[in-house]
Design a protein around this motif. Sequence first.
Motif, PDB file in Angstrom:
ATOM      1  N   VAL A 310      -2.076 -13.523 -63.439  1.00  0.00           N
ATOM      2  CA  VAL A 310      -2.653 -14.659 -63.761  1.00  0.00           C
ATOM      3  C   VAL A 310      -1.626 -15.474 -64.607  1.00  0.00           C
ATOM      4  N   LYS A 311      -1.256 -14.929 -65.817  1.00  0.00           N
ATOM      5  CA  LYS A 311      -0.380 -15.663 -66.543  1.00  0.00           C
ATOM      6  C   LYS A 311       0.893 -16.056 -65.917  1.00  0.00           C
ATOM      7  N   SER A 312       1.367 -15.324 -64.995  1.00  0.00           N
ATOM      8  CA  SER A 312       2.663 -15.799 -64.224  1.00  0.00           C
ATOM      9  C   SER A 312       2.461 -16.895 -63.331  1.00  0.00           C
ATOM     10  N   THR A 313       1.027 -16.798 -62.541  1.00  0.00           N
ATOM     11  CA  THR A 313       0.929 -17.806 -61.507  1.00  0.00           C
ATOM     12  C   THR A 313       0.082 -18.909 -61.817  1.00  0.00           C
ATOM     13  N   GLY A 314      -0.933 -18.742 -62.710  1.00  0.00           N
ATOM     14  CA  GLY A 314      -2.031 -19.642 -62.825  1.00  0.00           C
ATOM     15  C   GLY A 314      -3.125 -19.595 -61.815  1.00  0.00           C
ATOM     16  N   TYR A 315      -2.834 -18.486 -60.961  1.00  0.00           N
ATOM     17  CA  TYR A 315      -4.298 -18.383 -59.963  1.00  0.00           C
ATOM     18  C   TYR A 315      -5.080 -17.336 -60.442  1.00  0.00           C
ATOM     19  N   ASN A 316      -6.193 -16.981 -59.782  1.00  0.00           N
ATOM     20  CA  ASN A 316      -7.167 -16.057 -60.267  1.00  0.00           C
ATOM     21  C   ASN A 316      -7.155 -14.739 -59.405  1.00  0.00           C
ATOM     22  N   SER A 317      -6.884 -13.844 -60.468  1.00  0.00           N
ATOM     23  CA  SER A 317      -6.841 -12.345 -59.876  1.00  0.00           C
ATOM     24  C   SER A 317      -8.389 -11.818 -59.696  1.00  0.00           C
ATOM     25  N   THR A 318      -8.115 -10.807 -58.730  1.00  0.00           N
ATOM     26  CA  THR A 318      -9.448 -10.294 -58.270  1.00  0.00           C
ATOM     27  C   THR A 318      -9.565  -8.840 -58.945  1.00  0.00           C
ATOM     28  N   SER A 319      -8.793  -8.619 -60.113  1.00  0.00           N
ATOM     29  CA  SER A 319      -8.811  -7.383 -60.812  1.00  0.00           C
ATOM     30  C   SER A 319      -9.990  -7.414 -61.673  1.00  0.00           C
ATOM     31  N   LYS A 320     -10.587  -6.797 -61.750  1.00  0.00           N
ATOM     32  CA  LYS A 320     -11.878  -6.680 -62.918  1.00  0.00           C
ATOM     33  C   LYS A 320     -11.353  -6.548 -64.181  1.00  0.00           C
ATOM     34  N   GLY A 321     -11.827  -7.452 -64.854  1.00  0.00           N
ATOM     35  CA  GLY A 321     -11.869  -7.601 -66.142  1.00  0.00           C
ATOM     36  C   GLY A 321     -10.414  -8.502 -66.503  1.00  0.00           C
ATOM     37  N   ALA A 322      -9.752  -8.941 -65.728  1.00  0.00           N
ATOM     38  CA  ALA A 322      -8.409  -9.545 -65.994  1.00  0.00           C
ATOM     39  C   ALA A 322      -8.664 -10.870 -66.787  1.00  0.00           C
TER      40      ALA A 322
END
Length: 370
Positions: A310-322
Amino acid sequence: MSLSRRQFVKGAMLAGAAAASPFYINKALAATKELRIYAWAGYITEDMLADFKAKTGINATFTPYGTNDELMNSLRATDGTGFDIIMPTVDRVPGYVDFDLVQPLDTSRVKWDGCLDSAMSGSEVGGVVDGKRYFAPSDWGTEAISYHTEYAKVDPKNLSYGDLWNPEHNGGVAVRGHSALVGIGLWLEQQGKLPHPLLDSYKNEKAMRANFDVILKTAVEHKGMIAQFWSTENEAQGAFRTNGAIIGQTWDSTAFNLKKEGEPIAYRAPKEGALAWMEGFVIPKNANNVDAVYEFINWYYTPEAGAMFVKSTGYNSTSKGADALLPEATKKFFQESYTEQDLKNLWWWPIQEPWYVALRNEYQDRYLSA
């Protein structure tokens, strides 16, 4: 397909304890062969590759692409050979299956408890074909309206795709060819000017041609207002940095990265609905290092890896807790970009079967060459 940030966040909160579980290294697979990653430009950083190696012992290389079509064409040219893992959008996965370019996942080897439940259910349309899952969700984002806060003439609380074509924006518009046609289609549909519901365009050729003939006519009438067409992230950012764009239909990452640099750019969802997509991990048919693929997916499904993405792209990760590990600026960008109603109103890209993609490209070519 129905999926919202609120569902993602709710899933993450419910799974907080699971997200904190340690990452287990499978030493038997470590460092025997190189993992070849083929993903969107900017998605995999050196820090991510280093962290993956530190936790698994596996060397990985990253090759970037800029569009779904580039990915598809590369795999078709090599019959699914050359890379071990790819990251298409979920609506394109059935096309890869039709062309016999990918293999189903061995779901027993993936630590799904690290992936948000809402992403799993939301990716069943497209990601599961004939009862087999081909797709491990990695991230989601949108395409909506980016605009210069000083020069663009818009009402942030009443945005429309039609605002791109306000006379005040003449010569300052940036769009991607094929998705601009969809944005125009949503604008025209809300005014009752399409012969069929826009979603019918994805179901049969007759409806698609009838709708897109109307859409293309409107698009060509406004083409002179365009400062730049874009097809990759770098091109979209460049339109605002150097080519005079003051408003555009772009990915959320475009505005996120420009804003991070200090540019006065805002990002908002229009009332017709932000175009929403999901991406994920898929294994090409002739992958050479499948064992390492599962190690990579399981590494990604940790809060730390998801947050790095997320920090790299600005998109939303599907990883729990990210989301709990993100900088305040990233959280603020999301909160400023979407209201709760915007998230309920997301327009998820339908399945784009090969026949539709061919026709879509035909209309895009006619638009670009008009």
